[in-house]
Design an enzyme around this catalytic site. Structure first.
Site, PDB file in Angstrom:
ATOM      1  N   THR A   1     -58.461  23.118  33.853  1.00 42.90           N
ATOM      2  CA  THR A   1     -57.326  23.109  34.755  1.00 42.90           C
ATOM      3  C   THR A   1     -56.132  23.402  33.874  1.00 42.90           C
ATOM      4  O   THR A   1     -56.179  23.125  32.682  1.00 42.90           O
ATOM      5  CB  THR A   1     -57.133  21.701  35.373  1.00 42.90           C
ATOM      6  OG1 THR A   1     -58.361  21.269  35.942  1.00 42.90           O
ATOM      7  CG2 THR A   1     -56.063  21.691  36.438  1.00 42.90           C
TER       8      THR A   1
ATOM      9  N   THR B   1     -55.889  16.518  35.137  1.00 47.79           N
ATOM     10  CA  THR B   1     -57.050  17.336  34.804  1.00 47.79           C
ATOM     11  C   THR B   1     -58.222  16.399  34.582  1.00 47.79           C
ATOM     12  O   THR B   1     -58.115  15.418  33.843  1.00 47.79           O
ATOM     13  CB  THR B   1     -56.832  18.169  33.525  1.00 47.79           C
ATOM     14  OG1 THR B   1     -58.123  18.595  33.047  1.00 47.79           O
ATOM     15  CG2 THR B   1     -56.141  17.392  32.423  1.00 47.79           C
TER      16      THR B   1
ATOM     17  N   GLY C   1     -62.549  16.049  39.316  1.00 48.71           N
ATOM     18  CA  GLY C   1     -61.681  16.038  40.487  1.00 48.71           C
ATOM     19  C   GLY C   1     -61.999  15.007  41.550  1.00 48.71           C
ATOM     20  O   GLY C   1     -61.096  14.416  42.137  1.00 48.71           O
TER      21      GLY C   1
END
Lengths: 306, 306
Positions: free
Chosen positions: B175, B226, B229
């Site tokens: 990310t 980050t 998720g």
């Protein structure tokens, strides 16, 4: 308060009934009452809060009165795009779907995502493919067609002039949701929506977003929201209520009222929410003219619009 | 601390460099440093925090080292699906996109959604159509092809055996993100990702979800996350840090450390975040082996991996 308990909503907004149309009003109240009765029986029979909110939302998805499932509104392209989410307050597991088309019960797909995938959220074409792959019931356009929704779409299409302008919609925020606490004191929340009439560009509202339109945590409460989704996303409304309880020491009612009547009002955000905590306290605040809502526990059953 | 200030990240996880490959390590550090330099110059020249986080993320999207934009990983279908979000901490306006394919800079589309639509989030095919409609730069598959990402995909495809299993991925959470405070003391956050290698079913992670992977509020802080998720969504991590400050009276550092080292650890969630408050305090905690990260203000420039 008593456990188990359940609360449901069928959307908030400027709800207006022709005074001659007490028939329609009666249909809404009947739909709320029969949903509460059926799901409360499951709850008191020992079903989990998560199963029960999934069931309650799926019943409302099958009713053409509400903007979810069968009663979903039309998008700018003339489609029906549906979003849903569910969260288990005991495990903090969650499932969500966005942009489903042709699927009868989006909340059941969200529940399947919670139970059977390592994901929380799936969206778009591939999420529809997932529903197909798992043999969820599909429906054709005619199932989702209702004259009322079509007329609403045509009216807005004409009035708005452009796709991104949703101001023609007035202030009707169609969503359905349920929160429950079961015999074990576990809470859960689920929400489902057909979105905004004439919505464009694959807009996703707050309903399928964990923390915005849907949240559940045994430590605090379970919440399902209905309203102008963008404000609920920016305000992270469902989790905000939870945090005011967890970190700010507020009661469920204080926290929910502060968010709906103060914070959202200041932001210009219209809508409401239903919430329950693990002791069975329920509150259902809204800052719009009305909200289809109801609750049931051992002591009482309530179904109201205004 | 000093304002203005900026912090960026390029993902967290089990980062391993062949000891002979100091060349690659140098490339990462150079990419972080040059992004910091370019954007800090804008910030100190008076650009807004929101413009600057958008710029920082778009620079990293153009770099094939990071899993976002050009460097995006392959999905199970061999595509590149990208998500991004941006939030302005002064106005609480936000924009987000999910499931974009073929768009060079997803964060710029998210910023456009913030500025030019009544929506917060758009997703899927129609969101791609929106990017096309607004003339955002598109790229073909060859632009997004990198041998490294392709090899990673092939390896996982073989090892995982089934589409939903992402355990083969190990623990690399790609990310990119940026947080900034400008000369006016306004904060902003932006995040962009190419998702998980071999991800299926249109999975959406925390990056584009306001409150989960991205959040900004002048009252508290701006945050970009980050990590794995699903844990960040269920923990509503970015907004959780903000609430611990707003309702719990914690400092930025206490709040961020409690979330990353205690709450997430308890849940089993791996990752990190970068955060800045309106006074220019910065913190960059992570509970993984490493996190590509850096910060810059008038007094110092830092770029680190471990």
């Amino acid at each position: 308060m008593k456990i188990p308990a359940i609360a449901i909503h069928g959307g908030s907004g400027t709800i207006t009934f022709d005074t001659n149309n007490s028939e329609l009003k009666k249909r809404y109240l009947n739909a709320l009452n029969s949903t509460l009765d059926e799901v409360y029986e499951m709850l008191s029979g020992g079903s989990s809060a998560t199963e029960c909110v999934s069931k309650a939302v799926s019943i409302m998805e099958d009713c053409d009165l509400f903007n979810a499932g069968k009663g979903s509104v039309f998008t700018a392209n003339g489609n029906h795009e549906m979003d849903a989410a569910i969260m288990n307050g005991e495990t903090l597991e969650a499932g969500a779907v966005a942009g489903l088309q042709g699927v009868k019960n989006p909340v059941l797909v969200a529940y399947d995502v919670l139970q059977n995938t390592p994901f929380v959220m799936i969206a778009g074409e591939e999420a529809i493919e997932y529903a197909r792959h798992k043999n969820f019931k599909l429906e054709t356009d005619s199932y989702f067609y209702t004259q009322l929704r079509y007329d609403q779409w045509q009216e807005i299409k004409g009035a708005a002039g452009m796709k991104l302008d949703h101001s023609g919609e007035g202030a009707k925020f169609g969503t359905v949701g349920a929160v429950a606490v079961d015999n074990e004191g576990n809470v859960a929340a689920a929400t489902s929506t057909g979105g905004m009439t004439n919505k464009a560009w694959g807009r996703v509202g707050d309903s399928p977003l964990i923390g915005a339109g849907t949240y559940a945590n045994n430590k605090t409460c379970a919440i399902s929201c209905t309203g102008h989704g963008e404000y609920f996303i920016r305000g992270v409304v469902a989790y905000d209520v939870s945090c005011r309880m967890e970190y700010g020491g507020k009661s469920l009612k204080q926290a929910a009222y502060d968010v709906i009547y103060k914070k959202l009002k200041r932001m210009g955000g219209e809508g409401g929410l239903i919430a329950v905590d693990s002791s069975g306290n329920i509150c259902m605040p809204f800052n719009t003219k009305g909200m289809y809502r109801g609750m049931k526990n051992e002591a009482q059953t309530i179904a109201r619009i205004f």
